[in-house]
Motif scaffolding. Structure first.
Motif, PDB file in Angstrom:
ATOM      1  N   ILE B 112      -2.278   3.852 -34.357  1.00 19.02           N
ATOM      2  CA  ILE B 112      -3.396   3.934 -33.411  1.00 19.02           C
ATOM      3  C   ILE B 112      -4.680   3.508 -34.116  1.00 19.02           C
ATOM      4  O   ILE B 112      -5.464   2.715 -33.600  1.00 19.02           O
ATOM      5  CB  ILE B 112      -3.551   5.373 -32.864  1.00 19.02           C
ATOM      6  CG1 ILE B 112      -2.276   5.815 -32.131  1.00 19.02           C
ATOM      7  CG2 ILE B 112      -4.767   5.460 -31.928  1.00 19.02           C
ATOM      8  CD1 ILE B 112      -2.305   7.275 -31.693  1.00 19.02           C
ATOM      9  N   GLY B 113      -4.883   4.048 -35.324  1.00 14.87           N
ATOM     10  CA  GLY B 113      -6.078   3.709 -36.090  1.00 14.87           C
ATOM     11  C   GLY B 113      -6.170   2.210 -36.341  1.00 14.87           C
ATOM     12  O   GLY B 113      -7.216   1.599 -36.131  1.00 14.87           O
ATOM     13  N   TYR B 114      -5.057   1.635 -36.744  1.00 18.52           N
ATOM     14  CA  TYR B 114      -5.022   0.197 -37.019  1.00 18.52           C
ATOM     15  C   TYR B 114      -5.379  -0.616 -35.773  1.00 18.52           C
ATOM     16  O   TYR B 114      -6.194  -1.547 -35.817  1.00 18.52           O
ATOM     17  CB  TYR B 114      -3.631  -0.189 -37.529  1.00 18.52           C
ATOM     18  CG  TYR B 114      -3.316  -1.654 -37.438  1.00 18.52           C
ATOM     19  CD1 TYR B 114      -3.824  -2.553 -38.376  1.00 18.52           C
ATOM     20  CD2 TYR B 114      -2.530  -2.157 -36.395  1.00 18.52           C
ATOM     21  CE1 TYR B 114      -3.553  -3.906 -38.278  1.00 18.52           C
ATOM     22  CE2 TYR B 114      -2.248  -3.513 -36.293  1.00 18.52           C
ATOM     23  CZ  TYR B 114      -2.768  -4.381 -37.237  1.00 18.52           C
ATOM     24  OH  TYR B 114      -2.500  -5.722 -37.127  1.00 18.52           O
ATOM     25  N   ALA B 115      -4.772  -0.260 -34.641  1.00 14.79           N
ATOM     26  CA  ALA B 115      -5.008  -1.001 -33.403  1.00 14.79           C
ATOM     27  C   ALA B 115      -6.475  -0.896 -32.974  1.00 14.79           C
ATOM     28  O   ALA B 115      -7.097  -1.893 -32.575  1.00 14.79           O
ATOM     29  CB  ALA B 115      -4.085  -0.484 -32.296  1.00 14.79           C
ATOM     30  N   LEU B 116      -7.039   0.288 -33.100  1.00 12.26           N
ATOM     31  CA  LEU B 116      -8.447   0.472 -32.720  1.00 12.26           C
ATOM     32  C   LEU B 116      -9.373  -0.321 -33.636  1.00 12.26           C
ATOM     33  O   LEU B 116     -10.323  -0.962 -33.186  1.00 12.26           O
ATOM     34  CB  LEU B 116      -8.812   1.959 -32.774  1.00 12.26           C
ATOM     35  CG  LEU B 116      -8.219   2.840 -31.673  1.00 12.26           C
ATOM     36  CD1 LEU B 116      -8.456   4.312 -31.984  1.00 12.26           C
ATOM     37  CD2 LEU B 116      -8.830   2.488 -30.308  1.00 12.26           C
ATOM     38  N   GLY B 171      -0.891  -9.965 -33.096  1.00 15.65           N
ATOM     39  CA  GLY B 171      -0.398  -9.120 -34.192  1.00 15.65           C
ATOM     40  C   GLY B 171      -0.410  -7.650 -33.798  1.00 15.65           C
ATOM     41  O   GLY B 171       0.565  -6.922 -34.019  1.00 15.65           O
ATOM     42  N   VAL B 172      -1.516  -7.236 -33.226  1.00 13.03           N
ATOM     43  CA  VAL B 172      -1.640  -5.837 -32.802  1.00 13.03           C
ATOM     44  C   VAL B 172      -0.624  -5.545 -31.703  1.00 13.03           C
ATOM     45  O   VAL B 172       0.035  -4.500 -31.709  1.00 13.03           O
ATOM     46  CB  VAL B 172      -3.072  -5.543 -32.296  1.00 13.03           C
ATOM     47  CG1 VAL B 172      -3.183  -4.088 -31.855  1.00 13.03           C
ATOM     48  CG2 VAL B 172      -4.099  -5.847 -33.383  1.00 13.03           C
ATOM     49  N   LEU B 176       2.226  -2.560 -31.584  1.00 10.87           N
ATOM     50  CA  LEU B 176       2.237  -1.509 -30.556  1.00 10.87           C
ATOM     51  C   LEU B 176       3.493  -1.597 -29.681  1.00 10.87           C
ATOM     52  O   LEU B 176       4.017  -0.581 -29.222  1.00 10.87           O
ATOM     53  CB  LEU B 176       0.985  -1.587 -29.677  1.00 10.87           C
ATOM     54  CG  LEU B 176      -0.346  -1.299 -30.372  1.00 10.87           C
ATOM     55  CD1 LEU B 176      -1.476  -1.296 -29.336  1.00 10.87           C
ATOM     56  CD2 LEU B 176      -0.322   0.037 -31.100  1.00 10.87           C
ATOM     57  N   ALA B 177       3.946  -2.829 -29.454  1.00 12.23           N
ATOM     58  CA  ALA B 177       5.119  -3.015 -28.583  1.00 12.23           C
ATOM     59  C   ALA B 177       6.326  -2.252 -29.125  1.00 12.23           C
ATOM     60  O   ALA B 177       7.155  -1.751 -28.364  1.00 12.23           O
ATOM     61  CB  ALA B 177       5.431  -4.502 -28.438  1.00 12.23           C
ATOM     62  N   ALA B 183      -1.252  -4.684 -26.356  1.00  9.77           N
ATOM     63  CA  ALA B 183      -2.624  -5.035 -26.719  1.00  9.77           C
ATOM     64  C   ALA B 183      -2.891  -6.428 -26.214  1.00  9.77           C
ATOM     65  O   ALA B 183      -1.977  -7.252 -26.128  1.00  9.77           O
ATOM     66  CB  ALA B 183      -2.814  -4.976 -28.235  1.00  9.77           C
ATOM     67  N   GLY B 184      -4.128  -6.718 -25.870  1.00 10.18           N
ATOM     68  CA  GLY B 184      -4.431  -8.059 -25.403  1.00 10.18           C
ATOM     69  C   GLY B 184      -5.913  -8.307 -25.288  1.00 10.18           C
ATOM     70  O   GLY B 184      -6.738  -7.399 -25.473  1.00 10.18           O
TER      71      GLY B 184
END
Lengths: 210, 210
Positions: B112-116, B171-172, B176-177, B183-184
């Motif tokens: 979650i941290g990485y995606a944010l 990449g994100v 997440l998938a 993500a998009g």
């Protein structure tokens, strides 16, 4: 260009526990909200002198943390900040005497952080449990040509020396000794001291407190 | 007994970059000092009404950060705090619309941290470089029965859509998938949006903002 550092999760060696630092941020924010409320109240009561005194006192407290923030070893800064928080929870006052910033310490940051945490943790744990009426910890950091000396000094109530003397910081000492450093605990009749000696790179000694 | 959490360096999975968080603490402290100086000045000038207005405004700003601090995923809190800092450096205003706290997110905290971080980094980087006069980022976090939706919405000046559209957060998205998330990035004529969809544990939906 912005640099989002967060992805370098492990850069700079070991990292501090995230939650402890978030708590520092939360407490800082909470304290400031409280200060604003007090100031607001004093303004409402039309007490400009007391507002000024209060702001002066709060500013002094915040400035105290400035020296911690400007230590040149991030792991040390984090250890100090978290210790400040933990001490506050135990109603222990920390009196800082920081005369240098660790810029030339030759021990790796994570080891410095670990040693400081251990030292703080023991001193705070001791003060919290020994029942001393004087809940105050002096925090000294000094440098000489060859070394930094970190000392935590606290008062020891009669009969409490034996308990704490059982633990001589041997684990920390062994870690630091590998880098030419030292750690120890000295219990006197009325005063105890936990100390770290951290070697310093030979270079000009700048007498500065920042 | 005190608990010094710092030795659990790696507990709770991956950890954030220490320096970025220390910078948040430093900036927060610095801002407080500035606010105190302004208040002090206004008191000196005998402007109680302006003191009250100023304190109200500062309190509102600080309260904004409350919702960030109370997110239930430490890595998310850290990503928000650091993004707040990075945005401020670029004179970008963040407008928060946080309606939940991620308590039931099923994706591990570090992911979650990485995606944010990635989402914030792209949006802030885009706004900093596109030359848009509107340096403002809307930050939405909402929940439904099955998922959390995080959205960063920003205005897109004419002709700038193509540049950013090149990077679709693939990449994100792939990361997440693996956990059932998405993500998009969507670029419209005048508005862009970076979004994350994070699955939520099926449980009672409590409509709360804390």
């Amino acid at each position: 260009m912005i640099i989002m550092n967060l992805q370098g999760f492990l850069r700079g060696g070991k990292l501090m526990e995230l939650k402890a630092l978030l708590e520092v941020i939360q407490v800082q924010r909470h304290d400031f909200m409280n200060h604003l409320q007090v100031i607001s109240g004093l303004v409402q009561m039309n007490k400009p002198d007391r507002v000024r005194d209060y702001i002066r006192e709060v500013s002094r407290e915040i400035e105290c943390l400035g020296k911690i923030i400007h230590l040149k070893v991030p792991e040390a800064t984090a250890a100090f900040l978290v210790a400040h928080n933990e001490a506050a929870k135990e109603q222990i006052e920390l009196a800082y005497r920081l005369q240098c910033n660790l810029a030339h310490c030759t021990i790796p940051g994570p080891e410095i952080g670990y040693a400081l945490e251990e030292a703080f943790s023991r001193a705070i744990g001791y003060l919290a449990s020994c029942g001393s009426p004087e809940r105050r910890l002096e925090v000294h950091l000094q440098e000489s040509q060859q070394r930094y000396t970190f000392r935590l000094v606290f008062s020891v109530p009669a009969g409490c020396a034996v308990v704490a003397a059982g633990d001589k910081m041997t684990g920390v000492h062994e870690k630091l000794a590998a880098y030419g450093g030292k750690a120890g605990l000295v219990m006197g009749q009325s005063e105890g001291e936990i100390f770290l000696v951290l070697p310093r790179r030979a270079s000009e000694l700048v007498q500065s407190g920042t």
